[in-house]
Design a protein around this motif. Structure first.
Motif, mmCIF file in Angstrom:
data_model
loop_
_atom_site.group_PDB
_atom_site.id
_atom_site.type_symbol
_atom_site.label_atom_id
_atom_site.label_comp_id
_atom_site.label_asym_id
_atom_site.label_seq_id
_atom_site.Cartn_x
_atom_site.Cartn_y
_atom_site.Cartn_z
ATOM 1 N N ARG A 259 -0.790 0.356 2.508
ATOM 2 C CA ARG A 259 0.710 0.533 2.102
ATOM 3 C C ARG A 259 0.577 0.503 0.671
ATOM 4 N NH1 ARG A 259 5.378 -0.004 7.383
ATOM 5 N NH2 ARG A 259 3.060 0.543 9.125
ATOM 6 N N ALA A 260 1.964 1.177 0.188
ATOM 7 C CA ALA A 260 2.189 0.873 -0.949
ATOM 8 C C ALA A 260 3.558 0.595 -1.393
ATOM 9 C CB ALA A 260 2.284 2.362 -2.045
ATOM 10 N N VAL A 261 4.033 0.729 -2.794
ATOM 11 C CA VAL A 261 5.513 -0.299 -3.378
ATOM 12 C C VAL A 261 5.798 1.497 -4.200
ATOM 13 C CG1 VAL A 261 5.019 -2.569 -3.633
ATOM 14 C CG2 VAL A 261 4.732 -1.875 -4.775
ATOM 15 N N ASP A 262 7.149 1.441 -4.561
ATOM 16 C CA ASP A 262 6.833 3.102 -5.599
ATOM 17 C C ASP A 262 7.893 1.780 -6.746
ATOM 18 O OD1 ASP A 262 10.842 2.814 -3.739
ATOM 19 O OD2 ASP A 262 9.985 1.175 -4.957
ATOM 20 N N SER A 263 7.076 0.983 -6.220
ATOM 21 C CA SER A 263 7.697 0.258 -8.414
ATOM 22 C C SER A 263 6.816 1.050 -8.840
ATOM 23 C CB SER A 263 7.241 -1.722 -8.427
ATOM 24 O OG SER A 263 7.525 -1.907 -7.181
ATOM 25 N N LYS A 264 7.855 0.670 -10.846
ATOM 26 C CA LYS A 264 7.533 2.017 -11.794
ATOM 27 C C LYS A 264 6.574 1.131 -12.110
ATOM 28 C CE LYS A 264 9.377 5.046 -10.668
ATOM 29 N NZ LYS A 264 9.255 5.038 -9.069
ATOM 30 N N ASP A 265 6.872 -0.285 -12.396
ATOM 31 C CA ASP A 265 6.263 -1.341 -13.193
ATOM 32 C C ASP A 265 5.037 -1.662 -13.217
ATOM 33 O OD1 ASP A 265 6.852 -4.945 -14.580
ATOM 34 O OD2 ASP A 265 5.279 -3.426 -14.837
ATOM 35 N N GLU A 266 3.995 -0.860 -13.595
ATOM 36 C CA GLU A 266 2.101 -0.610 -12.988
ATOM 37 C C GLU A 266 1.716 -2.536 -12.958
ATOM 38 O OE1 GLU A 266 0.357 3.244 -12.237
ATOM 39 O OE2 GLU A 266 -0.730 1.911 -13.592
ATOM 40 N N SER A 267 2.383 -3.239 -13.995
ATOM 41 C CA SER A 267 2.062 -4.309 -14.215
ATOM 42 C C SER A 267 2.143 -5.658 -12.316
ATOM 43 C CB SER A 267 2.713 -4.644 -15.547
ATOM 44 O OG SER A 267 3.966 -5.338 -15.035
ATOM 45 N N LEU A 268 2.684 -5.148 -12.287
ATOM 46 C CA LEU A 268 3.045 -6.109 -10.818
ATOM 47 C C LEU A 268 2.119 -6.693 -9.901
ATOM 48 C CD1 LEU A 268 6.955 -4.780 -10.563
ATOM 49 C CD2 LEU A 268 5.962 -7.136 -11.485
ATOM 50 N N TYR A 269 1.010 -4.988 -10.033
ATOM 51 C CA TYR A 269 -0.011 -5.480 -8.830
ATOM 52 C C TYR A 269 -1.161 -5.214 -9.646
ATOM 53 C CZ TYR A 269 0.795 -0.725 -7.617
ATOM 54 O OH TYR A 269 0.968 0.959 -7.629
ATOM 55 N N ALA A 270 -2.046 -5.426 -8.929
ATOM 56 C CA ALA A 270 -3.537 -5.103 -9.497
ATOM 57 C C ALA A 270 -4.186 -3.807 -9.650
ATOM 58 C CB ALA A 270 -4.504 -6.427 -9.347
ATOM 59 N N SER A 271 -4.036 -4.248 -8.370
ATOM 60 C CA SER A 271 -4.752 -2.553 -7.441
ATOM 61 C C SER A 271 -4.064 -2.710 -5.973
ATOM 62 C CB SER A 271 -6.311 -2.281 -7.772
ATOM 63 O OG SER A 271 -6.760 -1.874 -6.456
ATOM 64 N N PHE A 272 -4.242 -1.500 -6.098
ATOM 65 C CA PHE A 272 -3.744 -0.492 -4.155
ATOM 66 C C PHE A 272 -5.171 0.070 -3.783
ATOM 67 C CE2 PHE A 272 -2.067 1.170 -0.385
ATOM 68 C CZ PHE A 272 -1.013 2.045 -0.921
ATOM 69 N N LEU A 273 -5.691 -1.043 -2.587
ATOM 70 C CA LEU A 273 -6.668 -0.461 -1.508
ATOM 71 C C LEU A 273 -5.655 0.241 0.049
ATOM 72 C CD1 LEU A 273 -9.644 -0.865 -0.170
ATOM 73 C CD2 LEU A 273 -8.800 -2.891 -0.243
ATOM 74 N N GLY A 274 -6.313 1.243 -0.054
ATOM 75 C CA GLY A 274 -5.863 2.121 1.320
ATOM 76 C C GLY A 274 -5.846 3.172 1.530
ATOM 77 N N SER A 275 -4.963 3.886 2.414
ATOM 78 C CA SER A 275 -5.516 5.497 2.744
ATOM 79 C C SER A 275 -5.010 6.479 1.694
ATOM 80 C CB SER A 275 -4.914 5.354 4.442
ATOM 81 O OG SER A 275 -5.779 4.847 4.856
ATOM 82 N N ASP A 276 -5.400 7.390 1.651
ATOM 83 C CA ASP A 276 -4.059 8.184 1.039
ATOM 84 C C ASP A 276 -3.129 9.239 2.269
ATOM 85 O OD1 ASP A 276 -4.965 11.420 -1.454
ATOM 86 O OD2 ASP A 276 -3.022 10.751 0.490
ATOM 87 N N PHE A 277 -2.347 8.810 2.903
ATOM 88 C CA PHE A 277 -0.804 8.858 3.834
ATOM 89 C C PHE A 277 -0.840 10.595 3.964
ATOM 90 C CE2 PHE A 277 -1.902 4.939 5.665
ATOM 91 C CZ PHE A 277 -0.786 3.601 4.278
ATOM 92 N N VAL A 278 -0.873 11.443 2.379
ATOM 93 C CA VAL A 278 -0.011 12.063 2.329
ATOM 94 C C VAL A 278 -1.429 13.212 2.541
ATOM 95 C CG1 VAL A 278 -0.492 14.463 0.714
ATOM 96 C CG2 VAL A 278 1.107 11.780 0.430
ATOM 97 N N GLU A 279 -2.913 12.572 2.526
ATOM 98 C CA GLU A 279 -3.971 13.719 3.054
ATOM 99 C C GLU A 279 -3.890 13.726 4.369
ATOM 100 O OE1 GLU A 279 -6.102 15.828 0.980
ATOM 101 O OE2 GLU A 279 -6.933 15.896 2.655
#
Ligand code: GZL
Length: 307
Positions: free
Chosen positions: A106-126
């Protein structure tokens, strides 16, 4: 022995055995337990020490776990955020402690991209769009109103928000599709059954159920049958995840289509963690491969399902 460090090396040649703090959402569904097993097995295989915490679907437990991982000075923190918002403070604490964070599932809605290095997961909108596409095809050329009830996932979670968005984005093209009721079943069988019972009482005509995951769909099937109706026939069922029990239900004609959401991310996650720890460039977003299964494919696919 020093030097080589073998498969558990953190890639810097120091041979240091990596320790990863993993905060898991909970054990709410078949998907989740398969995801946990995949992460734990992959850590073992990769020679990574895994500190695992089950948050029982509570954000405050995940925040506590992340703070504990920071105290323990783990090498990397990985987690699946139960909801999208409210993470900036604790992720800044991890950043200040120079511990890289990887998001998975799952994802977070943080605007600060420096808070995590990468996001591995499904595309739930798709996934939501795929659910909508199936429905549009199913009712091609028909003009009667199609009354849909929706069992949403956990309120505020990325899969619930995005599966809803993708689905409604597709069906809005034709006004015959009406979502007459929509409520969270919190991704569990029990809640899915309970909410479906309420829908059956309050809605004079239900043509379709769109469930954001199989566990809620399986709970709803019990409610539909107890109400003397045939799931998959009287009420068409669109579900998401693709767990074995749903494939069985599909082969019995009780679910019409299942949009796959692959929980088996463990090996990819461990590989990503090693790269992040070694300071290698990694993609900010890695999407999971997954498909769509219809009723006619269910029986043949069932023996090969891994979760
Ligand atoms: C989706 C995952 C969802 C599953 C549910 O990637 O976050 O959470 O669809 C699970 O089954 O509870």
């Amino acid at each position: 022995s020093g030097g080589s460090g073998g498969s558990s090396a953190d890639g810097t040649g120091s041979g240091h055995k990596l320790t990863v703090g993993f905060s898991q959402v909970g054990a709410e569904s078949g998907w989740r337990t398969a995801n946990t097993k995949s992460v734990q097995d992959a850590a073992k295989k990769a020679g990574i020490t895994l500190k695992f915490s089950d948050a029982q679907q509570k954000q405050e437990n995940q925040i506590k776990a992340i703070r504990s991982f920071i105290q323990q000075k783990v090498d990397v923190i990985a987690f699946s955020p139960v909801v999208e918002s409210g993470w900036d403070t604790v992720l800044k604490e991890a950043k200040d402690a120079k511990i890289p964070v990887v998001l998975t599932d799952r994802a977070v809605d943080s605007k600060d991209e420096s808070l995590y290095a990468s996001f591995l997961g499904s595309d739930f909108v798709e996934e939501g769009k795929r659910a909508g596409d199936w429905l549009v095809k199913q009712y091609q050329g028909k003009t009667d109103a199609v009354n849909i009830v929706e069992l949403q996932g956990t309120t505020g979670s990325a899969p619930a928000n995005d599966r809803k968005a993708g689905f409604t984005d597709v069906i809005k093209a034709d006004s015959k599709f009406k979502i007459v009721a929509s409520q969270t079943g919190d991704f569990t069988r029990a809640k899915g059954k309970e909410v479906m019972q309420a829908f059956l009482k309050s809605q004079p005509k239900i043509d379709v159920l769109y469930a954001h995951n199989d566990d809620m769909a399986l709970g709803a099937i019990q409610a539909i049958e107890e109400a003397g109706k045939k799931p998959g026939t009287d009420i068409k069922i669109i579900s998401v995840d693709g767990v074995k029990d749903a494939f069985t239900a599909m082969s019995q004609g009780k679910i019409n289509v299942d949009v796959e959401c692959n929980p088996l991310l463990g090996d990819q996650l461990m590989d990503l963690i090693k790269k992040v720890k070694a300071g290698e460039q990694v993609p900010r977003r890695i999407k999971t491969e997954e498909g769509v299964f219809t009723q006619d494919q269910a029986a043949a696919a069932l023996p090969n399902r891994q979760y």
